[in-house]
Design a protein around this motif. Structure first.
Motif, mmCIF file in Angstrom:
data_model
loop_
_atom_site.group_PDB
_atom_site.id
_atom_site.type_symbol
_atom_site.label_atom_id
_atom_site.label_comp_id
_atom_site.label_asym_id
_atom_site.label_seq_id
_atom_site.Cartn_x
_atom_site.Cartn_y
_atom_site.Cartn_z
ATOM 1 N N SER A 294 -8.151 -12.110 -9.492
ATOM 2 C CA SER A 294 -9.316 -11.438 -8.917
ATOM 3 C C SER A 294 -9.924 -12.362 -7.869
ATOM 4 N N ASP A 295 -10.485 -11.799 -6.812
ATOM 5 C CA ASP A 295 -10.922 -12.671 -5.720
ATOM 6 C C ASP A 295 -12.017 -13.643 -6.158
ATOM 7 N N GLU B 116 -6.000 -6.377 -1.513
ATOM 8 C CA GLU B 116 -7.409 -6.510 -1.162
ATOM 9 C C GLU B 116 -8.229 -5.339 -1.684
ATOM 10 N N LYS B 117 -7.614 -4.144 -1.655
ATOM 11 C CA LYS B 117 -8.336 -2.942 -2.095
ATOM 12 C C LYS B 117 -8.734 -3.061 -3.563
ATOM 13 N N LYS C 107 -10.741 -13.042 8.427
ATOM 14 C CA LYS C 107 -10.642 -13.165 6.958
ATOM 15 C C LYS C 107 -9.985 -14.479 6.552
ATOM 16 N N ARG D 278 -9.539 -5.757 -4.922
ATOM 17 C CA ARG D 278 -10.292 -7.020 -5.003
ATOM 18 C C ARG D 278 -9.449 -8.116 -5.674
ATOM 19 N N GLN D 279 -8.187 -8.136 -5.278
ATOM 20 C CA GLN D 279 -7.297 -9.168 -5.829
ATOM 21 C C GLN D 279 -6.690 -10.001 -4.701
#
Lengths: 431, 431
Positions: A415-416, A396-397, A349, A399-400
């Motif tokens: 936010s990713d 991550e869960k 990752k 989406r950040q």
């Protein structure tokens, strides 16, 4: 085993030394481009006769000279002007004059080591070829001053001292000194500029056949100003170009920087007109830079007659002056962003995030080993990263992604999809 | 006299050649900085034993080696890795690992001249020290690909071929080839990669004591994929790092670029793990770049054990590839503005205008000789100036200045107080 040493008189440039070299070089490059000069370079070694042709066999004492495997006599270049003149000679009349050329060669001189002098060093060279007018000399003096100003020096730190080989020759002839003795007298005065005129009186008397002749020469050299010199020598042909030069120096706005000094003769035999040297005001160092007109060198190498003027400045003395002035050149971050992996077993990752940031032009790295977050933060500090970006973990869960300002300690969640843009904005804000 | 020549195998860089060198160098610099690498450099020559210690006495045949005036045996550097390892060894454990270092050294090899090979050339070197994990190898392969992409090359132009010295060693040992023969077998395979496997069968048979043994080795080398190799050698220790490496290559998004190729052995004796080479797809040139892991070199020079991996790429092959791709690198203007004097007897006004523009950061020059306007316009064209600015003449009386766009021919009149600002605006618009 014992750790091998580097050769005497050479330098290792670790990244924190390199910051200094790059500071000087990039300042040189900017000045050259601002003044409309183009870069050239030649080989690091040349056939030996290129150097002896210009400077006589004497020069070999100062050279790293050797025979290559085919028996050709070559030498590491002690200066780049011979290569420049060879290159110009080789192109004959096909080059569009004037040339405004610069180079930043590495040079080699096998000399006694002393302050401000090494056996391997770098030099800025700026030359104008194809212009006989004194305007080219003035332009190069202005460029030399601009180079010093770009490094932060002012007229309180250095001055340019100007003389003329044609004028010296004229004066010597009028004093009845035979032409074949001029080179030796120049060499004495070059020593005198460093050691003081008293030191060279004896040698001058020997050269000129008597104390009276030496007194006479030293008296002429004691002239205080160009005006005084002109009054003393009303018939002089060689004073006019100097007067024109100082008129131009005034137009360049450099009166505070440039002064007439008949004693600046420059040791080298090949100068033919205006000569100049830059000195620090304390005169505690060797000259910072020097140059002058050399109208006969391209012809000497078999090329078309090409008027030429140039100067050179070394990096060693300049680095010492910068340090004496307490100039600080900060070491920039190795990367702007360090990607930190949380709870990951593989760097997969981190790799993906790093590549996404690099693709957007962001200088990024990550830990190449699997270590904990604390150790990764230490690595981020070591490379002086401005931001840390965290992959994996709780955020991550949702989406950040978390971003941390390494100096301020402040953190943000984004936010990713917005990460790359946010990182670029934060880096721009920090600048 | 005959014009002197440059030494065989060296290059002169006139400004139009220099444009190419700078294109390659600046692309290298950008990639290195994007990937978080810092620059270092060492001396142009080193004590001879630094090179023989790493590569054996054989290397001397390829060196420009000589004794200096004090009788010290030195040689121009044929590569920079020995200097890097010496520098790291000298600092012991005081350097903060990992090091991510790059350099663009000029190097010297006394070799037979052939396509893509010169005796003096430049090289990009990127190295990571202090990381034993295969992540560092993957990071450098990614950097090598990025360096090629930054120059405009894609997977249609080149590929990276990866092997492993540890794997080769494991295979050789399992085939019963004595360790002291490995170096010679590596050297044969390095030749084979260029000449084809058929060419080396005879020599291998001689080395290994029979045709059957040579057949067996060549059969092992004919393996098509990493999977096949793993299936054939289920007990292998050395396959796992390669599998991990290719997992990372996938994360980097470089599957299209990188392939396993057991036959990439690299000639040099000092590699200890992953090795890789970049080839152009047509295989018409020598390898573009190559590198690998060398975990024992810093220790060999007396420093602390330091895992290390690096690669090098030469400028000569890359320049040939760029030219074969018909890449055009335009020569930039020498100056942005040329100041033209109308009806002036001295360049005084041109000097003042030029200095005002330079002070504002505008790259400016003027005619250094007193010539007519037509000739000055020709000089402006020769230096590829984007704008001409006219001083003197009719406009001056109304305190106005004329600006001309050199390409479009368009002209504007501006008040002299607004000139510098207008010139800067026009130059920005043109970009």
């Amino acid at each position: 085993m014992q750790i091998p040493s580097s050769p005497k008189g050479t330098r290792d440039f670790y990244p924190d030394d390199m910051v200094w070299r790059e500071h000087i070089f990039s300042s040189w490059e900017s000045t050259c481009r601002l003044y409309g000069f183009e870069k050239y370079d030649g080989p690091m070694f040349e056939h030996l006769e290129l150097f002896t042709k210009k400077s006589g066999d004497e020069i070999e004492k100062q050279l790293y000279a050797f025979a290559d495997k085919a028996g050709r006599h070559v030498a590491l270049r002690p200066e780049i002007t011979p290569s420049l003149a060879r290159m110009v000679a080789a192109r004959g009349t096909s080059l569009k004059m004037p040339l405004r050329w610069y180079s930043i060669p590495t040079l080699f001189r096998y000399e006694r080591m002393q302050k401000g002098r090494l056996r391997e060093f770098a030099q800025l060279n700026m030359d104008i070829l194809g212009v006989a007018d004194v305007s080219a000399d003035a332009e190069l003096i202005a460029a030399a001053v601009a180079m010093m100003q770009a490094l932060g020096f002012t007229h309180e730190d250095f001055s340019v001292r100007v003389s003329s080989r044609s004028l010296l020759e004229e004066l010597f002839v009028s004093m009845g000194i035979a032409r074949e003795k001029h080179a030796a007298v120049y060499a004495e005065f070059d020593k005198g500029a460093k050691a003081g005129p008293g030191e060279i009186h004896g040698e001058l008397a020997r050269l000129l056949g008597g104390k009276a002749a030496a007194d006479k020469v030293l008296d002429v050299f004691a002239v205080g100003s160009l005006d005084e010199l002109r009054n003393r020598n009303p018939g002089s042909q060689a004073v006019a170009p100097l007067v024109e030069l100082f008129g131009l120096i005034d137009a360049y706005g450099l009166d505070d920087y440039v002064a007439f000094d008949l004693g600046i003769v420059r040791g080298l035999a090949y100068y033919t007109g205006i000569v100049f040297e830059l000195f620090d005001k304390k005169r505690s160092l060797r000259s910072i830079a020097g140059g002058g007109r050399y109208d006969r060198l391209v012809g000497l190498y078999g090329g078309p007659d090409t008027p030429a003027v140039g100067f050179a400045a070394g990096d060693v003395v300049l680095a010492e002056m910068l340090k004496a002035k307490n100039v600080v050149v900060p070491r920039p971050p190795r990367s702007d962003v360090f990607v930190v992996s949380i709870g990951e077993q593989t760097p997969r990752k981190a790799v993906i995030m790093t590549q996404a940031l690099r693709k957007a032009g962001v200088r990024t790295e990550f830990a190449l080993r699997e270590v904990g977050v604390g150790k990764q933060m230490k690595l981020a500090h070591n490379c002086r990263a401005r931001l840390a970006v965290f992959v994996g973990g709780e955020e991550e869960k949702g989406r950040q992604v978390r971003i941390r300002d390494m100096d301020a300690g402040e953190e943000w969640l984004v936010s990713d999809g917005a990460l790359v843009e946010t990182v670029r904005d934060k880096l721009l804000q920090q600048q």
